[in-house]
Scaffold this active site. Structure first.
Site, PDB file in Angstrom:
ATOM      1  CB  CYS A 134      -0.974  -0.016   1.172  1.00 27.36           C
ATOM      2  SG  CYS A 134      -2.108  -1.409   1.176  1.00 27.36           S
ATOM      3  CG  ASP A 189      -5.532   0.124  -5.593  1.00 32.25           C
ATOM      4  OD1 ASP A 189      -6.144   1.055  -5.023  1.00 32.25           O
ATOM      5  OD2 ASP A 189      -4.386  -0.220  -5.287  1.00 32.25           O
ATOM      6  CG  HIS A 221      -5.449  -0.365  -1.784  1.00 35.49           C
ATOM      7  ND1 HIS A 221      -4.305   0.045  -2.434  1.00 35.49           N
ATOM      8  CD2 HIS A 221      -5.360   0.137  -0.528  1.00 35.49           C
ATOM      9  CE1 HIS A 221      -3.571   0.770  -1.611  1.00 35.49           C
ATOM     10  NE2 HIS A 221      -4.195   0.838  -0.448  1.00 35.49           N
TER      11      HIS A 221
END
Length: 251
Positions: A134, A189, A221
């Protein structure tokens, strides 16, 4: 299976003291070093499990609490299973902390992490590898471009905002990178739309960076994080295969 030793360590930076998790094979010998950059949920059992898995594969792994300016981990109180959709206050608490970690601060810290690993008796001499998740994927890319002489390889998984149109976008360091890069993008995402994927690919290609970028179908994500609602077991195992392959080529 290799026995692993894991400990909490403190290391100095220009701005304070970072608490971190260090995992390494329990043989006391130096092993190739991997700097693992956390996701926004921070240093917690899931990340120490990931560090241990890398250590079992023969690496010395440092996982710093990059939010240390706001306290020791856990900086934000988290449930055992993280579902931001059901608990919106989690991101409400995290976002100001994320915004406070500017690229300048993060890269000043990265220098401290790399110096600490250079002096660590269970870390082998020479450049290190990076992996990030991330927001950590963004830090991985920035570190590879900021400290090219110290980084031999860098991976990033379900990274967001890797190639924006802002003047501090991570992809703009591409021209300085000498490491081999691998990115595993999530195709579900919103923080990394197709135009950013293409912009990153173009920047790395034009800079002559050795790299491979893949989009994982059906993955959202955060797909590597087993303690969250975003977890995707198939994509996670694909990430492990790609990461370990990158490390084998590097060391």
């Amino acid at each position: 299976m290799t026995a692993v030793q894991g400990t909490t360590v403190d290391l100095p930076t220009e701005d304070g003291t970072v608490d971190a998790y260090l995992a390494h094979p329990a043989d006391g010998e130096p092993h190739p070093a991997v700097l693992l950059y956390m996701d926004a949920f921070g240093l917690r059992p899931r990340l120490t499990e990931m560090a241990d898995r890398l250590a079992e594969a023969g690496y010395t792994v440092l996982v710093p609490n990059v939010f240390y300016r706001h306290g020791r981990a856990p900086v934000v109180e988290l449930p055992e299973f993280i579902d931001p959709g059901a608990r919106p206050e989690i991101f409400e608490n995290i976002m100001p902390i994320m915004r406070a970690l500017t690229p300048e601060r993060a890269m000043r810290d990265a220098g401290a992490y790399l110096r600490w690993l250079a002096d660590c008796p269970v870390a082998a001499d020479g450049p290190v590898a990076l992996t990030g998740y991330c927001m950590g994927a963004r830090l991985s890319l920035l570190t590879a471009g900021t400290y090219p002489d110290r980084v031999a390889a860098a991976g990033g998984f379900h990274g967001g905002r890797l190639a924006t149109q802002t003047p501090d976008s991570p992809h703009l360091v591409a021209g300085h990178i000498t490491a081999e890069l691998y990115f595993g993008h999530a195709d579900q995402d919103p923080s990394l739309p197709v135009e950013q994927i293409e912009r990153l690919e173009t920047a790395l290609t034009e800079a002559g960076v050795r790299h491979h970028c893949e989009v994982y179908p059906g993955a959202g994500h955060g797909f590597t994080q087993a303690d969250t609602s975003a977890y995707n077991a198939e994509a996670d195992e694909r990430h492990w295969a790609a990461l370990l392959d990158l490390l084998k080529r590097t060391f």
